[in-house]
Design an enzyme around this catalytic site. Sequence first.
Site, mmCIF file in Angstrom:
data_model
loop_
_atom_site.group_PDB
_atom_site.id
_atom_site.type_symbol
_atom_site.label_atom_id
_atom_site.label_comp_id
_atom_site.label_asym_id
_atom_site.label_seq_id
_atom_site.Cartn_x
_atom_site.Cartn_y
_atom_site.Cartn_z
ATOM 1 N N ASN A 13 0.853 -1.143 0.070
ATOM 2 C CA ASN A 13 0.002 0.057 0.103
ATOM 3 C C ASN A 13 0.914 1.192 -0.087
ATOM 4 O OD1 ASN A 13 -1.721 1.960 0.323
ATOM 5 N ND2 ASN A 13 -2.410 1.272 2.471
ATOM 6 N N TRP A 14 1.015 1.918 -1.158
ATOM 7 C CA TRP A 14 1.833 2.741 -1.179
ATOM 8 C C TRP A 14 1.342 4.017 -0.512
ATOM 9 C CZ3 TRP A 14 5.039 2.948 -6.398
ATOM 10 C CH2 TRP A 14 5.991 1.899 -6.479
ATOM 11 N N LYS A 15 0.027 4.188 -0.428
ATOM 12 C CA LYS A 15 -0.445 5.481 0.167
ATOM 13 C C LYS A 15 -0.350 6.502 -0.749
ATOM 14 C CE LYS A 15 -0.260 3.393 4.938
ATOM 15 N NZ LYS A 15 -0.277 3.414 5.995
ATOM 16 N N HIS A 99 -9.520 1.364 4.339
ATOM 17 C CA HIS A 99 -8.397 1.437 5.263
ATOM 18 C C HIS A 99 -8.878 2.550 6.370
ATOM 19 C CE1 HIS A 99 -4.526 2.652 6.277
ATOM 20 N NE2 HIS A 99 -4.046 1.603 5.907
ATOM 21 N N GLU A 101 -7.354 4.996 7.512
ATOM 22 C CA GLU A 101 -7.048 6.263 7.147
ATOM 23 C C GLU A 101 -8.007 6.869 6.569
ATOM 24 O OE1 GLU A 101 -3.030 5.717 5.304
ATOM 25 O OE2 GLU A 101 -2.453 5.145 7.245
ATOM 26 N N GLU A 171 -5.845 -4.907 10.227
ATOM 27 C CA GLU A 171 -4.970 -3.983 10.519
ATOM 28 C C GLU A 171 -5.166 -3.127 11.830
ATOM 29 O OE1 GLU A 171 -2.589 -2.967 6.643
ATOM 30 O OE2 GLU A 171 -4.160 -1.426 6.954
ATOM 31 N N GLY A 177 1.814 2.218 10.386
ATOM 32 C CA GLY A 177 3.044 3.279 10.645
ATOM 33 C C GLY A 177 3.558 3.618 11.920
ATOM 34 N N SER A 217 2.838 -2.093 10.322
ATOM 35 C CA SER A 217 4.185 -2.301 10.575
ATOM 36 C C SER A 217 4.900 -3.519 10.467
ATOM 37 C CB SER A 217 4.518 -1.833 12.060
ATOM 38 O OG SER A 217 4.086 -0.627 12.155
ATOM 39 N N GLY A 238 2.591 -1.228 4.307
ATOM 40 C CA GLY A 238 2.666 0.287 3.953
ATOM 41 C C GLY A 238 4.195 0.678 3.847
ATOM 42 N N GLY A 239 4.677 1.125 4.772
ATOM 43 C CA GLY A 239 6.124 1.786 4.773
ATOM 44 C C GLY A 239 7.131 0.825 4.097
HETATM 45 P P1 PGA Z 1 2.430 0.007 7.669
HETATM 46 O O1 PGA Z 1 0.831 0.468 6.818
HETATM 47 O O2 PGA Z 1 2.938 -1.211 7.070
HETATM 48 O O3 PGA Z 1 3.169 1.475 7.272
HETATM 49 O O4 PGA Z 1 2.161 0.205 9.097
HETATM 50 C C1 PGA Z 1 0.087 -0.600 6.450
HETATM 51 C C2 PGA Z 1 -1.149 -0.003 6.025
HETATM 52 O O5 PGA Z 1 -1.713 1.131 6.449
HETATM 53 O O6 PGA Z 1 -1.681 -0.807 5.261
#
Ligand code: PGA
Length: 262
Positions: A13-15, A99, A101, A171, A177, A217, A238-239
Amino acid sequence: MNRKYRKTVIAGNWKMNKLASEVKPFVEELRGMMPKTKSCETVLCVPYPLIPAASKAIRDSRLAYGAQDVSVHDSGAYTGEVAAPMLADLGVKYCIVGHSERREYHAETDAMVNTKAKNLLAAGITPIICVGESLDQREKGLTMEYVDYQVKAALAGIEAKDVKKCIIAYEPIWAIGTGRTATAEQAEEVCCEIRSVIRGMYDARTARAVSILYGGSMNAKNCDELLAQPDIDGGLIGGASLKPQDFARIICGTALEEPWIR
Ligand code: PGA
């Protein structure tokens, strides 16, 4: 992971990160480090404007590309929105919905997540449906109750044959994050619970066919332990999906369980 009944999926997930010009070099570097044999379905969920670049860079590879959100509408006067048929038209095979967010910053409700999942299925796109509790809910002992509710709401009215096509991503919000990963036991406990909710809504055969991912994470260091759990069928990353080396290490982690396929 349980490859007998369901797909292993590693989705990045590149956001809201990277530019179109960065996609090709990323994919080239990643491809050079991928396991020789396909050990999992690997997906890059990129921002909308990067989809054409992803489609081009990923051609002739074992990778797929996806989006990070979709409209609840299929067409019409909804300025700024992108509909499921438009994504399908661009060759998108996967799309994240719900998600945390988007739930938090864009007031996405469970009813919207349900509609989005249905729209994606109708367009032939696999929804990656995100669920997960806040830190407050975990500390109050409400994790299972809340996640059960989210899963039931997201899947409401979806037929068993379509649920088998869905992916659920657990999640925990407190792990996204933050560098604070759920332990393998915590993650497995909730992913197992999600499968039992699906079993209750449908049947055992349907429940065992659904891929359930862990996200929050997940990285090159902790992936092996998480992926070794029986109800964790991959990760939503994500990251760590922004760095080819880290992302490749997680993909390789899905091959470790079965060393003979390397
Ligand atoms: P993260 O993000 O791996 O940076 O914690 C995961 C996500 O939000 O899908």
